[in-house]
Design a protein around this motif. Structure first.
Motif, PDB file in Angstrom:
ATOM      1  N   GLN A 157       0.849  -1.196   0.000  1.00 47.36           N
ATOM      2  CA  GLN A 157       0.000   0.000   0.000  1.00 47.36           C
ATOM      3  C   GLN A 157       0.885   1.247   0.000  1.00 47.36           C
ATOM      4  OE1 GLN A 157      -2.495  -0.748   3.516  1.00 47.36           O
ATOM      5  NE2 GLN A 157      -4.139  -1.371   2.168  1.00 47.36           N
ATOM      6  N   PRO A 158       1.535   1.533  -1.115  1.00 49.48           N
ATOM      7  CA  PRO A 158       2.472   2.664  -1.157  1.00 49.48           C
ATOM      8  C   PRO A 158       1.825   4.016  -0.884  1.00 49.48           C
ATOM      9  CG  PRO A 158       2.052   1.799  -3.362  1.00 49.48           C
ATOM     10  CD  PRO A 158       1.465   0.823  -2.406  1.00 49.48           C
ATOM     11  N   THR A 159       0.551   4.174  -1.230  1.00 51.69           N
ATOM     12  CA  THR A 159      -0.115   5.451  -0.944  1.00 51.69           C
ATOM     13  C   THR A 159      -0.265   5.666   0.558  1.00 51.69           C
ATOM     14  OG1 THR A 159      -2.234   4.300  -1.312  1.00 51.69           O
ATOM     15  CG2 THR A 159      -1.366   5.631  -3.129  1.00 51.69           C
ATOM     16  N   LYS A 160      -0.527   4.573   1.298  1.00 51.79           N
ATOM     17  CA  LYS A 160      -0.660   4.696   2.755  1.00 51.79           C
ATOM     18  C   LYS A 160       0.661   5.096   3.390  1.00 51.79           C
ATOM     19  CE  LYS A 160      -2.937   1.592   5.242  1.00 51.79           C
ATOM     20  NZ  LYS A 160      -3.228   0.328   5.982  1.00 51.79           N
ATOM     21  N   ILE A 161       1.756   4.418   2.993  1.00 48.33           N
ATOM     22  CA  ILE A 161       3.041   4.720   3.626  1.00 48.33           C
ATOM     23  C   ILE A 161       3.507   6.121   3.246  1.00 48.33           C
ATOM     24  CG2 ILE A 161       4.674   3.853   1.888  1.00 48.33           C
ATOM     25  CD1 ILE A 161       4.799   3.132   5.655  1.00 48.33           C
ATOM     26  N   ALA A 162       3.217   6.571   2.025  1.00 47.55           N
ATOM     27  CA  ALA A 162       3.594   7.934   1.628  1.00 47.55           C
ATOM     28  C   ALA A 162       2.806   8.958   2.435  1.00 47.55           C
ATOM     29  CB  ALA A 162       3.371   8.126   0.134  1.00 47.55           C
ATOM     30  N   ILE A 204      -7.173   4.228  13.272  1.00 51.19           N
ATOM     31  CA  ILE A 204      -7.445   5.307  12.311  1.00 51.19           C
ATOM     32  C   ILE A 204      -6.364   5.334  11.236  1.00 51.19           C
ATOM     33  CG2 ILE A 204      -7.524   7.829  12.037  1.00 51.19           C
ATOM     34  CD1 ILE A 204      -8.864   7.932  14.819  1.00 51.19           C
ATOM     35  N   THR A 205      -5.097   5.179  11.642  1.00 49.30           N
ATOM     36  CA  THR A 205      -4.001   5.156  10.674  1.00 49.30           C
ATOM     37  C   THR A 205      -4.207   4.051   9.649  1.00 49.30           C
ATOM     38  OG1 THR A 205      -2.441   5.969  12.351  1.00 49.30           O
ATOM     39  CG2 THR A 205      -1.505   4.930  10.397  1.00 49.30           C
ATOM     40  N   ALA A 206      -4.555   2.855  10.125  1.00 52.51           N
ATOM     41  CA  ALA A 206      -4.713   1.713   9.221  1.00 52.51           C
ATOM     42  C   ALA A 206      -5.892   1.890   8.286  1.00 52.51           C
ATOM     43  CB  ALA A 206      -4.872   0.434  10.040  1.00 52.51           C
ATOM     44  N   GLU A 207      -7.017   2.351   8.822  1.00 54.89           N
ATOM     45  CA  GLU A 207      -8.239   2.397   8.011  1.00 54.89           C
ATOM     46  C   GLU A 207      -8.346   3.664   7.171  1.00 54.89           C
ATOM     47  OE1 GLU A 207     -10.202  -0.492   7.922  1.00 54.89           O
ATOM     48  OE2 GLU A 207      -8.315  -0.971   8.907  1.00 54.89           O
ATOM     49  N   ALA A 208      -7.954   4.801   7.729  1.00 60.04           N
ATOM     50  CA  ALA A 208      -7.961   6.029   6.927  1.00 60.04           C
ATOM     51  C   ALA A 208      -6.894   5.957   5.842  1.00 60.04           C
ATOM     52  CB  ALA A 208      -7.722   7.246   7.825  1.00 60.04           C
ATOM     53  N   GLY A 209      -5.766   5.313   6.145  1.00 62.01           N
ATOM     54  CA  GLY A 209      -4.699   5.190   5.163  1.00 62.01           C
ATOM     55  C   GLY A 209      -5.050   4.272   4.008  1.00 62.01           C
ATOM     56  N   ARG A 210      -6.047   3.390   4.172  1.00 65.89           N
ATOM     57  CA  ARG A 210      -6.462   2.488   3.091  1.00 65.89           C
ATOM     58  C   ARG A 210      -7.337   3.205   2.059  1.00 65.89           C
ATOM     59  NH1 ARG A 210      -9.660  -1.223   5.659  1.00 65.89           N
ATOM     60  NH2 ARG A 210     -11.562  -0.330   4.809  1.00 65.89           N
ATOM     61  N   TRP A 266     -10.289   3.080  -0.728  1.00 67.66           N
ATOM     62  CA  TRP A 266     -10.760   1.731  -1.013  1.00 67.66           C
ATOM     63  C   TRP A 266     -11.364   1.066   0.215  1.00 67.66           C
ATOM     64  CZ3 TRP A 266     -10.064   1.172  -6.116  1.00 67.66           C
ATOM     65  CH2 TRP A 266      -8.991   1.838  -6.724  1.00 67.66           C
ATOM     66  N   THR A 267     -12.425   0.275   0.005  1.00 69.96           N
ATOM     67  CA  THR A 267     -12.825  -0.705   1.011  1.00 69.96           C
ATOM     68  C   THR A 267     -12.060  -2.001   0.755  1.00 69.96           C
ATOM     69  OG1 THR A 267     -14.764  -1.164  -0.357  1.00 69.96           O
ATOM     70  CG2 THR A 267     -15.121   0.172   1.602  1.00 69.96           C
ATOM     71  N   VAL A 268     -11.931  -2.391  -0.499  1.00 77.13           N
ATOM     72  CA  VAL A 268     -11.066  -3.502  -0.894  1.00 77.13           C
ATOM     73  C   VAL A 268      -9.960  -2.895  -1.739  1.00 77.13           C
ATOM     74  CG1 VAL A 268     -10.902  -5.751  -2.015  1.00 77.13           C
ATOM     75  CG2 VAL A 268     -13.044  -5.057  -0.921  1.00 77.13           C
ATOM     76  N   PHE A 269      -8.745  -2.904  -1.242  1.00 77.57           N
ATOM     77  CA  PHE A 269      -7.660  -2.114  -1.818  1.00 77.57           C
ATOM     78  C   PHE A 269      -7.441  -2.449  -3.291  1.00 77.57           C
ATOM     79  CE2 PHE A 269      -3.292  -0.621  -2.406  1.00 77.57           C
ATOM     80  CZ  PHE A 269      -3.403   0.633  -1.853  1.00 77.57           C
TER      81      PHE A 269
END
Length: 531
Positions: free
Chosen positions: A247-252, A446-452, A455-458
């Motif tokens: 999930q590169p968008t989340k880590i960025a 919040i970090t895990a779910e907002a960062g996804r 998408w609901t299914v990435f």
């Protein structure tokens, strides 16, 4: 508006529920550890500790179950498109959780509370361990389901049913995201339980009550907490590595990285104010040479920034639009040509769903060649999560974790030196820090779910397409009802926790002694009859 209200309602119920989960997960194994010491040593103080902390566990467990059951119904009521699209993948782990873990946990929790005088020490200890195992297995299966949303594997999309069909339950169970997230979440619960026990024990020491009980509880909690905090930080690093890979968008977003990094100098931002609209940061304060080894575990690997990720998404958006057009033709004609065209672009289908929002009439088939680039350009920013929320929720979690480690380390040192009575400031800090681990786990979630997002299914199903087609008035009414009901639950939890924590273990001892005094032996009745 309905999607936003559905998201807010689910976030509200999830965060309410997650206020109880970590303490339940952590206290079960803490109780098992205390009871193990009791079985080995036979000392009454450890039995008193297990019974008292078990009572507080019971209050939290009961209210946590009540708040958790309603959440599962929301997938059917508020997220029907998601349930249709991904129900086969998501429902299986939840069903296993109910059949395997929740039933076991619920069955043995009664024996744990009422079996002290009916079971042998060893049998009761086994029951306590089974309750702990059941609680943590519940978390495992729920996080397996969540991991399938974050890193979908073991399934394929069926264009005939418009659903994700399961290929391998083994791949779903052994999803690396599920394993890392389960251990990270469980250990975060141990941190929560350790701070809870240490804080209440500090309260008793400050009041000069139950000194032996409080000192032993404080010491065990501090040592339990040190081990747990080190584990939760280490496993957080593992999760970060998985996010970097999948999930590169989340880590960025977590790192506030708009442009590609420049290793090895790139700083880790300790402070910044991300501006999602202008796609830049304000007031950056960073630590040089830290970001690359922290995220990639190397000094020379470039981390892709959010602007570059948007550029890389452009061909996937175009391909996704082609996939949906081919899928539409296949649905009408069932021709092999349309199916082959869809299969050629199937991997990018989710990006086509994202583009639907900007297509004329939300119909990608209506997009002309002249409109294609403008639709793609409008869709590109949608691949990013809310950077401000993701960035700061992660940092709050990290700062709190470091605070817990410091507090546990100081607490263990002072306790082992038998100097607790001289360190009132430390004891007060422990008492005031009781709610902080719950806050840390909330921000972690919040970090895990907002960062996804989005998408609901990435990379497969966007959130805006996942909700049910309710009216706004229905959503407002149900949201208000849930908020009121869950607030009552929290008020009941706090009232009962404060009440029994203030009464302390001496209240249990007093009632046990009173009960023994009022028991009338059989020979009294025999003597009376003889008289």
């Amino acid at each position: 508006m309905v999607v936003d209200l559905s998201r807010f309602q689910f976030a509200l119920t999830a965060l309410y529920h997650f206020m109880f989960v970590p303490l339940t997960l952590g206290l079960t194994f803490f109780l098992a550890a205390i009871e193990t010491v009791y079985v080995v040593t036979g000392k009454q103080v450890y039995k008193d500790m297990a019974q008292f902390w078990g009572k507080l566990f019971g209050i939290n467990f009961a209210i946590g179950v009540a708040t958790g059951i309603t959440m599962e119904f929301e997938f059917g009521t508020n997220w029907s498109m998601y349930s249709h699209f991904f129900g086969d993948m998501f429902g299986t782990p939840l069903a296993i959780e109910g059949l395997m873990a929740f039933f076991m946990e619920s069955t043995f929790v009664g024996l744990m509370f009422f079996g002290w005088d009916r079971l042998s020490r060893q049998a009761h200890l086994a029951v306590t361990f089974l309750v702990a195992l059941g609680s943590n297995l519940s978390a495992l299966w729920i996080l397996v389901a969540n991991a399938a949303m974050n890193v979908p594997q073991g399934a394929h999309f069926d264009p005939d049913t418009m659903r994700m069909q399961s290929d391998s339950i083994v791949q779903v169970i052994f999803n690396p995201d599920a394993q890392a997230k389960f251990v990270h979440t469980s250990v975060a619960g141990y941190v929560t339980a350790a701070m809870f026990v240490m804080g209440i024990s500090a309260f008793y020491i400050l009041q000069g009550r139950n000194k032996e009980f409080a000192a032993r509880s404080f010491r065990m909690a501090a040592i339990f907490g040190i081990i747990s905090t080190v584990a939760v930080i280490t496993l957080g690093d593992v999760l970060g590595r998985l996010d970097y890979e999948h999930q590169p968008t989340k880590i960025a977003a977590i790192e506030g990285l708009w442009e590609n990094s420049h290793p090895p100098y790139e700083p880790w931002l300790a402070f910044a104010i991300p501006d999602d609209e202008k796609q830049k940061n304000h007031l950056e304060v960073g630590i040089p040479f830290v970001l690359s080894p922290l995220v990639t575990h190397s000094f020379d690997t470039t981390i892709i920034g959010m602007k570059e990720l948007q550029t890389q998404a452009e061909p996937r958006i175009t391909s996704g639009i082609q996939a949906l057009v081919a899928l539409h033709h296949y649905d009408q004609t069932h021709s092999a040509t349309a199916l082959a065209e869809f299969r050629a672009h199937e991997a990018d289908m989710g990006f086509g769903f994202l583009a639907m929002k900007h297509a004329p009439g939300q119909d990608v088939a209506a997009i002309t060649e002249d409109q294609m680039q403008s639709v793609v350009d409008a869709t590109k920013p949608d691949i990013l999560p809310n950077v401000f929320v993701t960035f700061w929720s992660f940092r709050i979690m990290v700062v709190l974790s470091l605070w817990f480690f410091l507090l546990f380390a100081l607490g263990a040192y002072v306790s082992l030196k038998n100097r607790l009575n001289r360190n009132h400031l430390l004891l007060k800090l422990c008492l005031w820090s009781i709610p902080l681990p719950i806050l840390a786990t909330e921000f972690g979630w919040i970090t895990a779910e907002a960062g996804r997002q989005p998408w609901t299914v990435f990379n497969f199903l966007p959130t805006y397409l996942s909700a049910s087609s309710h009216g706004v008035s229905y959503m407002v009414f149900s949201l208000a009802g849930f908020a009121l009901l869950y607030s009552i639950f929290i008020a009941a939890e706090l009232f009962l926790m404060f009440k029994f924590a203030r009464l302390g273990p001496e209240h249990d001892a007093h009632h046990a002694q009173s009960a023994s005094v009022h028991v009338v032996p059989d020979d009294v009745f025999v003597t009376g009859m003889g008289d």
